[in-house]
Design an enzyme around this catalytic site. Sequence first.
Site, PDB file in Angstrom:
ATOM      1  N   SER A   4       0.850  -1.186   0.000  1.00 16.99           N
ATOM      2  CA  SER A   4       0.000   0.000   0.000  1.00 16.99           C
ATOM      3  C   SER A   4       0.887   1.237   0.000  1.00 16.99           C
ATOM      4  O   SER A   4       2.113   1.143   0.092  1.00 16.99           O
ATOM      5  CB  SER A   4      -0.890   0.004   1.239  1.00 16.99           C
ATOM      6  OG  SER A   4      -0.109   0.332   2.368  1.00 16.99           O
ATOM      7  N   LYS A   5       0.238   2.371  -0.089  1.00 13.32           N
ATOM      8  CA  LYS A   5       0.981   3.644  -0.179  1.00 13.32           C
ATOM      9  C   LYS A   5       1.942   3.820   1.006  1.00 13.32           C
ATOM     10  O   LYS A   5       2.943   4.518   0.903  1.00 13.32           O
ATOM     11  CB  LYS A   5       0.001   4.814  -0.238  1.00 13.32           C
ATOM     12  CG  LYS A   5      -0.808   4.807  -1.519  1.00 13.32           C
ATOM     13  CD  LYS A   5      -0.917   6.200  -2.113  1.00 13.32           C
ATOM     14  CE  LYS A   5      -1.408   6.173  -3.546  1.00 13.32           C
ATOM     15  NZ  LYS A   5      -2.850   6.029  -3.677  1.00 13.32           N
ATOM     16  N   ARG A   6       1.596   3.191   2.116  1.00 14.54           N
ATOM     17  CA  ARG A   6       2.449   3.267   3.299  1.00 14.54           C
ATOM     18  C   ARG A   6       3.878   2.804   3.003  1.00 14.54           C
ATOM     19  O   ARG A   6       4.836   3.265   3.596  1.00 14.54           O
ATOM     20  CB  ARG A   6       1.895   2.327   4.375  1.00 14.54           C
ATOM     21  CG  ARG A   6       1.207   2.978   5.530  1.00 14.54           C
ATOM     22  CD  ARG A   6       0.661   1.987   6.521  1.00 14.54           C
ATOM     23  NE  ARG A   6       0.172   0.732   5.964  1.00 14.54           N
ATOM     24  CZ  ARG A   6       0.758  -0.440   6.173  1.00 14.54           C
ATOM     25  NH1 ARG A   6       1.838  -0.536   6.904  1.00 14.54           N
ATOM     26  NH2 ARG A   6       0.229  -1.541   5.657  1.00 14.54           N
TER      27      ARG A   6
END
Length: 473
Positions: free
Chosen positions: A243-245
């Site tokens: 994910s963007k994390r």
Amino acid sequence: MSNDKQIVTRIAPSPTGYMHVGTARTALFSWLYARGRGGKFLLRIEDTDRARSTPQATQAILDGMAWLGLDYDGDAISQFARAPRHAEVAHEMLAAGNAYKCFATQDEIAAFREQARAEKRSTLYQSPWRDADPDTHPDAPFVIRLKAPHDGETVIDDQVQGRVVIKNNQLDDMICLRSDGTPTYMLAVVVDDYDMGVTHVIRGDDHLTNAARQITVYNAMGWPLPTYAHIPLIHGPDGKKLSKRHGATSVVDYREMGYPAAAMRNYLARLGWSHGDDEFFSDEQARDWFDLSGCGKSPSRFDFKKLDNISGKHIAAMSDKALVAEVQGFLAATGQPMLQPQKSDVMEQAAYCIRGGAKKLGQVIDKARFVLVDRPLDVEEKALKNLDIVSRGILNELTPQLQAVSWDRDTLEGVLNALAAANDLSFGKLAAPLRAALAGRTATPSVFDMMLVLGREETIARLDDVTNMESDT
Ligand code: GLU
């Protein structure tokens, strides 16, 4: 007709506004599988969600495919545009008795579920209309439901997951056509894959349970099943779904970070697939080697260090022309002016001395600065310190010696070493002001490489620029 049916694969992204790295990887696998076997690779845009399916969202997919060089056969197919065909198939199943009209209202379905929950039964809806006599049909809105088998099991003979068995009592009579006449996703995928002649469905394993439901449609229509290969999703370094994390999830972000497309293809191919211990390979090798049997069952982890590593190897290995083309693409993608022909030519000549150690294209451009800038150079503050009056005096001694010598590495080495010795300097001490004069910075390719690439005239002109420089140091 030969038994060796032509392989047809596809990528079927839903426009979400960007192309996820996972979608790009699935596309790559499908492309490698088809291209390595003389097959076809098709693109279908699953654009039935009208709110999300903007032209920009579709364009984002096309951009991702184009950057990765994943060419597809024919035109991109719009799933939405095929809605009449999907409806036709739903009606065919109805006519054949493999589907039925269900007049249940939302309230009735909710009541069914509530009661099932209270009685601790399966909440999968069982419509009373499945076996109803058509004479009893009301004149009311209806959906078309598939008559799913309730006994036995459905087997997915998956090329990656192995034999996956789903009990049919877990399958509901799924809706194929809504009461407004629009098809459901589950129907559309099957009809499209069948009509497109798709022989191999390669996709994320989040679609594995969908496969069991989709198989019921194939069976209802008497269509042959495609070969399935459900590949594990990509995780971040911490083992959670990417994910963007973790960093960028949009594939074109990697272009903007400066990774060459060939490196991204190589890295993505290694995410969930392996060929022995091979980490670094060419497109040709990937095409020759790629097979579903090399796909692992457990999720792969995105490893940014490994990507850097592979990228550095591709930057080192590609042809000079390809490197400059990658640089031009990178500049365009990041909104920077592209190189004029004269600059791209000289960058090609400099390619051999600017790529070493670079993991990203930005680093290549950085090293190439000495050919990209024009006289008089802006000298960085740090480099300026190496141009004190003594150093400028030594450079001033050098210029006449460069006028007549032959312009090759050995001769230049001889001239510079002699000059350093005459001034009782180490070579490094002489190189520092030279770097400053030739590139305006402290970190550059070797002074010999710079002199050779720049040529005699430009080298002397740059030296003259600094020796004539006004300063009080
Ligand atoms: N549209 C689906 C997705 O983007 C893919 C469906 C499929 O490959 O069958 O996840």
